[in-house]
Scaffold this active site. Structure first.
Site, PDB file in Angstrom:
ATOM      1  CG  HIS A 146      -1.326   7.341   1.242  1.00  0.00           C
ATOM      2  ND1 HIS A 146      -1.924   7.274   2.476  1.00  0.00           N
ATOM      3  CD2 HIS A 146      -0.230   8.118   1.392  1.00  0.00           C
ATOM      4  CE1 HIS A 146      -1.220   8.006   3.341  1.00  0.00           C
ATOM      5  NE2 HIS A 146      -0.184   8.523   2.707  1.00  0.00           N
ATOM      6  CG  ASP A 193      -0.914  -0.125   2.347  1.00  0.00           C
ATOM      7  OD1 ASP A 193      -1.586   0.924   2.387  1.00  0.00           O
ATOM      8  OD2 ASP A 193      -0.160  -0.492   3.283  1.00  0.00           O
ATOM      9  CD  GLU A 248       0.980  -0.124  13.746  1.00  0.00           C
ATOM     10  OE1 GLU A 248       2.027  -0.777  13.746  1.00  0.00           O
ATOM     11  OE2 GLU A 248       0.936   1.089  14.014  1.00  0.00           O
ATOM     12  CG  ASP A 289       4.424   0.024   6.766  1.00  0.00           C
ATOM     13  OD1 ASP A 289       4.628   0.229   5.559  1.00  0.00           O
ATOM     14  OD2 ASP A 289       3.900   0.863   7.521  1.00  0.00           O
ATOM     15  CE1 TYR A 315      -1.755   5.406   6.146  1.00  0.00           C
ATOM     16  CE2 TYR A 315      -3.680   4.440   7.198  1.00  0.00           C
ATOM     17  CZ  TYR A 315      -2.564   4.317   6.392  1.00  0.00           C
ATOM     18  OH  TYR A 315      -2.269   3.101   5.824  1.00  0.00           O
TER      19      TYR A 315
HETATM   20  C1  GLA Z   1       1.954   3.874   6.433  1.00  0.00           C
HETATM   21  C2  GLA Z   1       1.088   2.633   6.598  1.00  0.00           C
HETATM   22  C3  GLA Z   1       1.148   1.756   5.360  1.00  0.00           C
HETATM   23  C4  GLA Z   1       0.851   2.576   4.100  1.00  0.00           C
HETATM   24  C5  GLA Z   1       1.674   3.859   4.060  1.00  0.00           C
HETATM   25  C6  GLA Z   1       1.296   4.771   2.937  1.00  0.00           C
HETATM   26  O1  GLA Z   1       3.303   3.494   6.340  1.00  0.00           O
HETATM   27  O2  GLA Z   1       1.510   1.886   7.719  1.00  0.00           O
HETATM   28  O3  GLA Z   1       0.262   0.675   5.490  1.00  0.00           O
HETATM   29  O4  GLA Z   1      -0.520   2.851   3.996  1.00  0.00           O
HETATM   30  O5  GLA Z   1       1.560   4.590   5.279  1.00  0.00           O
HETATM   31  O6  GLA Z   1       1.620   4.192   1.720  1.00  0.00           O
END
Ligand code: GLA
Length: 383
Positions: free
Chosen positions: A34, A36, A159, A171, A220
Site C-alpha cells: 500500500h 505504490d 485496469e 503489479d 482499497y
Molecule cells: C494491489 C494493487 C497494487 C498495490 C497493492 C498493495 O495489488 O494492485 O497496486 O497497491 O494492492 O500494495
C-alpha cells in the site's frame, strides 16, 4: 509450462501453429505494501506462474479470443471496443487493445488463446499478468515499438480506466520487468528501478488462504481516500508534502495532532513501510536475511494494526508461519482482506514449513491453504 499448453490449445482451436507465444508472470510482493499509490517504494518479485498468449494475425479487424481457464470465447471488432459484462475476463484484452489504438497504434485483427497457472483472486496479480501479456502479445505480433515503461502504464491504464479498478503501478511493473532470481526495487514516484539479487539459501513460500478478497476493492478505495485526506491535513500544518512519500517519521510527531487517530494510523503505516523497504533493500544486498525477515514481520503488524487490511485467515497463516523452524519472515502480501501470505524460509526447511502451515491452518480454521514454493522469474519484457 504455460506456453506449451497454450500453443497446443491454439492449434486445437484454430487449426494452425501460432505466430507468436508470449508469457507474463504473476507476482509476490516481498515488502512495500500500500505504498505504490502513495508515490512510495516497493520490492516485489515475479513468480514462476504466468499467463501465456498464443496468436496469429487476421486480415480483418476482428479479434477472436479464447480463454482456456474459463473455457469461453468472445469475438469483437477493433473498431468498436466496449466493456463486456458477460465475459469480464475479456475486458483486460479489450482495454489494452482500445488504448493502444487510441495512442495511434493501428492493430490488425487476431486469433488468440490465453490462460495459465496464476491463481485468480488470490492477490498474486493474475489480472496484471493478463494486461501485460496482452500488451506484449500485440507488441510481438505486430512488431510495435513500445518502450517498457509505456507497456507498464498501458496495462495499468486498462485496469484503472477500462476495467475500473483503481490499483497502483506495482503489479504491472513487476510482471513486465521482473528478473530471474531477483527482486525489483521500484520508486513509484519517478519509476526508477533496480534489480536486487535474491542470494542465500532461502525460498519464497507463498501460502494461499483460499479466501477470496470480497472487501478488497471497496476497502482499497477507502484507504486511497484516507491517504489523500491525511496528506491534505498534514499539508495544512505548513509542511510541503504532495503525498505520504514526502512525510518523514519525525513529521508525524509534529503534524500528527492535525490528524484524527484513524488517519494518523493509516499515515504511520505508509511512512514506516517506506522506511522498511529502504532498509530491506540494504540488508538484502548485504546478505542480512535475518533482518530482512524482521522487517517483513514488522510490515505485517503494521498492515494488521495500523492499516487494517489483514484478515483472521491471513493473521492465522502468518502466526503459524512465525512458529515454524527455518522461517525468517512472514507477512500478508498484496491488497489484503484474503489472498496470500509471503514467507522467507531457509531452503532445507521449505517443504516441511509448507506442510506444517497447511496442516495448522486446517486444524485451526477448518480451511485448506495451498502453498507454492516460488522461484523469482523473468518478466514479460525480460531480454
Ligand atoms: C494491489 C494493487 C497494487 C498495490 C497493492 C498493495 O495489488 O494492485 O497496486 O497497491 O494492492 O500494495
Amino acid at each position: 509450462m504455460a506456453e506449451t499448453v497454450i500453443e497446443d490449445s491454439f492449434r486445437k482451436t484454430f487449426g494452425s501453429t501460432p505466430e507468436v507465444v508470449v508469457r507474463a508472470p504473476g507476482r509476490v510482493n516481498l515488502i512495500g505494501e500500500h505504498t505504490d499509490y502513495n508515490d512510495g517504494f516497493v520490492l516485489p518479485a515475479a513468480i514462476d506462474r504466468a499467463i501465456a498468449f498464443a496468436g496469429r494475425r487476421r486480415a480483418d479487424r476482428q479479434v477472436r479470443a479464447h480463454a482456456l481457464d474459463f473455457q469461453d470465447a468472445v469475438e469483437f471488432s477493433l473498431d468498436d471496443i466496449a466493456k463486456d459484462s458477460r465475459h469480464p475476463w475479456s475486458n483486460y484484452l479489450r482495454g489494452v487493445s482500445k488504448f493502444l489504438e487510441e495512442d495511434g497504434h493501428r492493430l490488425t485483427g487476431a486469433d488468440v488463446v490465453f490462460g495459465g497457472d496464476v491463481p485468480r483472486e488470490a492477490g498474486l496479480s493474475s489480472s496484471a499478468a493478463v494486461e501485460v501479456g496482452a500488451a506484449v502479445f500485440w507488441k510481438k505480433l505486430l512488431k510495435l515499438e513500445l518502450e517498457p515503461v509505456y507497456v507498464v502504464k498501458l496495462a495499468r491504464r486498462a485496469e484503472n480506466e477500462f476495467v475500473g479498478v483503481p490499483c497502483g503501478i506495482m503489479d504491472q511493473f513487476i510482471s513486465a520487468l521482473g528478473r530471474q532470481d531477483h527482486a525489483l526495487f521500484l520508486d513509484c514516484r519517478d519509476l526508477m528501478y533496480r534489480h536486487v539479487p535474491l542470494r542465500g539459501d532461502v525460498k519464497i513460500v507463498v501460502c494461499n488462504s483460499g479466501v477470496k478478497r470480497a472487501l478488497a476493492q471497496s476497502e482499497y478505495e477507502v484507504r486511497l481516500k484516507q491517504c489523500r485526506q491525511a496528506v491534505a491535513q498534514i499539508a495544512s500544518t505548513g509542511l510541503a508534502v504532495n503525498s505520504l512519500r514526502d512525510v518523514e517519521p519525525a513529521d508525524l510527531e509534529t503534524a500528527g495532532s492535525a490528524l484524527s487517530e484513524l488517519l494518523l494510523r493509516r499515515a504511520r503505516h505508509v511512512v514506516t513501510e517506506n522506511q522498511r523497504v529502504l532498509e530491506a533493500v540494504q540488508v538484502l544486498a548485504s546478505g542480512d536475511l535475518e533482518r530482512f525477515g524482521e522487517l517483513m514481520n514488522a510490515s505485517h503488524e503494521s498492515l494488521r494494526d495500523d492499516y487494517e487490511v489483514s484478515s483472521a485467515e491471513l493473521d492465522a497463516l502468518v502466526e503459524l508461519a512465525w512458529q515454524q523452524p527455518g522461517v525468517l519472515g512472514a507477512r500478508m502480501t498484496g491488497a489484503g482482506f484474503g489472498g496470500c501470505t509471503v514467507n522467507l524460509v531457509r531452503s532445507e526447511a521449505a517443504e516441511a514449513f509448507a506442510a506444517a502451515v497447511r496442516e495448522g491452518y486446517e486444524q485451526a480454521l477448518g480451511l485448506k491453504a495451498e502453498t507454492y514454493i516460488c522461484q523469482a522469474s523473468d518478466g514479460a519484457l525480460a531480454v
